[in-house]
Design an enzyme around this catalytic site. Structure first.
Site, PDB file in Angstrom:
ATOM      1  N   VAL A  16     104.444  42.560  42.540  1.00 12.42           N
ATOM      2  CA  VAL A  16     103.787  43.773  42.053  1.00 12.42           C
ATOM      3  C   VAL A  16     102.427  43.944  42.717  1.00 12.42           C
ATOM      4  O   VAL A  16     101.646  44.805  42.306  1.00 12.42           O
ATOM      5  CB  VAL A  16     103.629  43.724  40.514  1.00 12.42           C
ATOM      6  CG1 VAL A  16     104.997  43.668  39.850  1.00 12.42           C
ATOM      7  CG2 VAL A  16     102.768  42.540  40.095  1.00 12.42           C
ATOM      8  N   ASN A  74     117.350  55.888  39.411  1.00 12.32           N
ATOM      9  CA  ASN A  74     116.082  55.570  40.066  1.00 12.32           C
ATOM     10  C   ASN A  74     115.074  56.709  39.985  1.00 12.32           C
ATOM     11  O   ASN A  74     113.897  56.511  40.280  1.00 12.32           O
ATOM     12  CB  ASN A  74     116.317  55.189  41.530  1.00 12.32           C
ATOM     13  CG  ASN A  74     116.982  53.834  41.674  1.00 12.32           C
ATOM     14  OD1 ASN A  74     117.006  53.040  40.735  1.00 12.32           O
ATOM     15  ND2 ASN A  74     117.531  53.561  42.840  1.00 12.32           N
ATOM     16  N   CYS A 128     116.736  42.547  38.023  1.00  7.39           N
ATOM     17  CA  CYS A 128     117.632  41.939  39.008  1.00  7.39           C
ATOM     18  C   CYS A 128     116.925  40.829  39.765  1.00  7.39           C
ATOM     19  O   CYS A 128     115.771  40.957  40.152  1.00  7.39           O
ATOM     20  CB  CYS A 128     118.120  42.989  40.015  1.00  7.39           C
ATOM     21  SG  CYS A 128     119.495  43.987  39.433  1.00  7.39           S
ATOM     22  N   ASP A 158     120.170  49.987  48.573  1.00  5.49           N
ATOM     23  CA  ASP A 158     121.016  50.005  47.381  1.00  5.49           C
ATOM     24  C   ASP A 158     122.477  50.314  47.687  1.00  5.49           C
ATOM     25  O   ASP A 158     123.317  50.311  46.784  1.00  5.49           O
ATOM     26  CB  ASP A 158     120.486  51.010  46.356  1.00  5.49           C
ATOM     27  CG  ASP A 158     119.312  50.468  45.562  1.00  5.49           C
ATOM     28  OD1 ASP A 158     119.034  49.258  45.656  1.00  5.49           O
ATOM     29  OD2 ASP A 158     118.668  51.252  44.841  1.00  5.49           O
ATOM     30  N   ARG A 209     110.113  40.553  44.745  1.00  2.00           N
ATOM     31  CA  ARG A 209     109.668  41.905  44.375  1.00  2.00           C
ATOM     32  C   ARG A 209     108.253  41.874  43.787  1.00  2.00           C
ATOM     33  O   ARG A 209     108.029  42.234  42.628  1.00  2.00           O
ATOM     34  CB  ARG A 209     110.626  42.533  43.360  1.00  2.00           C
ATOM     35  CG  ARG A 209     111.891  43.078  43.974  1.00  2.00           C
ATOM     36  CD  ARG A 209     112.669  43.908  42.955  1.00  2.00           C
ATOM     37  NE  ARG A 209     113.835  44.519  43.527  1.00  2.00           N
ATOM     38  CZ  ARG A 209     114.638  45.342  42.862  1.00  2.00           C
ATOM     39  NH1 ARG A 209     114.398  45.647  41.618  1.00  2.00           N
ATOM     40  NH2 ARG A 209     115.694  45.870  43.438  1.00  2.00           N
ATOM     41  N   ARG A 220     112.612  45.280  35.513  1.00  2.00           N
ATOM     42  CA  ARG A 220     111.409  45.303  36.339  1.00  2.00           C
ATOM     43  C   ARG A 220     110.720  46.663  36.355  1.00  2.00           C
ATOM     44  O   ARG A 220     109.495  46.744  36.390  1.00  2.00           O
ATOM     45  CB  ARG A 220     111.756  44.893  37.775  1.00  2.00           C
ATOM     46  CG  ARG A 220     112.055  43.425  37.934  1.00  2.00           C
ATOM     47  CD  ARG A 220     112.497  43.090  39.352  1.00  2.00           C
ATOM     48  NE  ARG A 220     112.869  41.683  39.463  1.00  2.00           N
ATOM     49  CZ  ARG A 220     112.059  40.735  39.917  1.00  2.00           C
ATOM     50  NH1 ARG A 220     110.834  41.032  40.298  1.00  2.00           N
ATOM     51  NH2 ARG A 220     112.467  39.476  39.992  1.00  2.00           N
TER      52      ARG A 220
END
Length: 431
Positions: free
Chosen positions: A133, A23, A126, A316, A131, A102
């Site tokens: 934008v 990440n 995923c 996570d 999610r 993504r």
């Protein structure tokens, strides 16, 4: 399609070297688009997402080289990647590339900041909720970009360049904060971010951008200031250790029992998670080498968890901790506040004998005495590793299908666990 076979019942003993953080690595790689000079990143994990992003960056004209494994190296040896975006050859990021991951949508910020225009497909990755934008695009609009969305593409223009602005995030957003840091670094004037994300990966990006010549103050706090500069230069930067990988293996040791040193892990990156794992029954100590996790035959205790932005409990690690709670002596409630639709692992954990019921954004886990191995299917990255954790403590054999999800975020997982005594193997090419 590969599968992973696990026979449960073995404790874990030994050392696991923690890889660089995925990440952090992905936005750092994307930041290479901000300069025509070479950005060198060390400690980059060997992951499918990293390889996919290299393809995407190559499409835009980034020349790159990767120091891969050499004879005699550990299989999880870190990699150094050299990225040079001397000339941007294409401002468009097409659907066939962006749809696979993504995070690749984040190329919109450096392309726009450097070239004055970007056309990027709406993202994939995923399947965790929507999610949206929207917050990323809000950042770019605040900085002066004109945004149009048509036929599945976002077209952003700033022909006269971006300009500084005050940006207040309506909610904490890691992607929005990444976008703001990159775009505002090349904007004209002063930018103020309010309610910015505080994650360690945000700080890592800011540190790298600062080495490249950006002027950033306050990264890691909720208020961040950026003074735009005319150009950024090359730099060298080491990716910070993966706190999610460290937390995952800490949970695995708590689940299976044993004594494992997580070499290179940094406790201050995941203190809330470590405290929670300790409440569940593990013994955790910080050493000069990393984090040591132990659990003897003592039973696991139920612990309620609510996910939250850093420094709270990471979303996570939610699936992994839920797997741990399936063996706790009592009931625990796990509440997900970051993403919708992030309980897809519940059905697969139930195949192993877990007792879990869903109530809105919460999962109530009733611990059971015994889990039983079974065929299961990974649905996303973190869900897939939760099944591996459950399988370590299950009786008999578990076969985890669709492990390409694991390969997106965990470097050589079966090798690392196998070296600590787990009976785990990858079976290649099986449908």
């Amino acid at each position: 399609m590969d599968r992973i076979r696990i026979v449960g019942g073995r404790t874990l003993e030994g050392t696991i070297k923690i890889s660089g953080a995925k990440n952090a690595a992905l936005p750092l790689m994307i930041a290479s688009l901000l300069t025509s000079e070479t950005l060198t990143l060390e400690n980059v994990p060997a992951l499918a997402d990293v390889n996919m992003l290299l393809r995407i960056l190559g499409h835009h004209g980034v020349d790159y080289s990767v120091n891969g494994r050499r004879a005699g190296e550990e299989p999880h040896a870190s990699r150094a990647i050299h990225l040079t975006a001397g000339t941007i050859v294409d401002i468009m990021a097409p659907y066939d590339l962006v749809s696979k991951m993504r995070a690749s949508f984040w190329v919109i910020a450096p392309l726009l900041a450097r070239m004055g225009e970007a056309r990027v497909s709406l993202p994939g990755g995923c399947a965790i909720g929507t999610r949206p934008v929207d917050l990323l695009l809000m950042v770019l609009e605040k900085l002066g970009a004109k945004i149009e969305i048509e036929a599945g593409y976002v077209h952003a223009k700033a022909p006269k360049g971006l300009h500084g602005a005050e940006i207040t995030f309506p909610k904490v957003t890691v992607g929005g904060t990444h976008t703001a840091l990159m775009a505002a670094s090349l904007a004209q004037g002063h930018t103020l971010l309010v309610n910015a994300a505080r994650e360690p990966e945000i700080v890592d990006l800011a540190n790298c951008l600062t080495k490249m010549g950006a002027k950033i103050k306050g990264a890691g706090q909720s208020t961040v200031e950026i003074e735009g500069v005319g150009r950024l230069s090359g730099a060298s930067h080491k990716v910070l250790p993966d706190r999610i990988e460290a937390g995952t293996y800490a949970i695995a040791v708590a689940m299976a029992g044993g004594d494992v040193l997580l070499e290179g892990a940094e406790a201050d990156l995941l203190q809330t998670a470590l405290d929670t794992i300790e409440q569940a029954g593990a013994r955790i100590s910080v050493t000069n080498e990393g984090i040591r996790v132990r659990r003897n035959g003592a039973g696991l205790q139920p612990v309620d968890v609510t996910t939250a932005p850093f420094p709270g409990f990471p979303t996570d690690l939610q699936a992994q901790f839920m797997a741990l709670m399936t063996k706790a002596k009592g009931s625990s409630t796990i509440t997900e506040t970051i993403f919708e639709n992030r309980f897809m692992h519940v059905q697969e954990l139930a195949r192993l004998g877990a007792h879990i019921r869903l109530e809105g954004d919460a999962a109530i886990v009733e611990g059971v005495e015994t889990l039983q191995g079974a065929p299961v299917m990974a649905t996303d990255l973190r869900a897939s590793v939760s099944l591996v954790i459950a399988a370590l403590a299950a009786q008999g054999e578990t076969m985890v299908n669709r492990v390409y999800h694991l390969d997106r975020g965990f470097e050589h997982l079966e090798e690392k666990l196998g070296r600590c005594g787990a009976i785990i193997e990858r079976i290649s090419g099986t449908a």
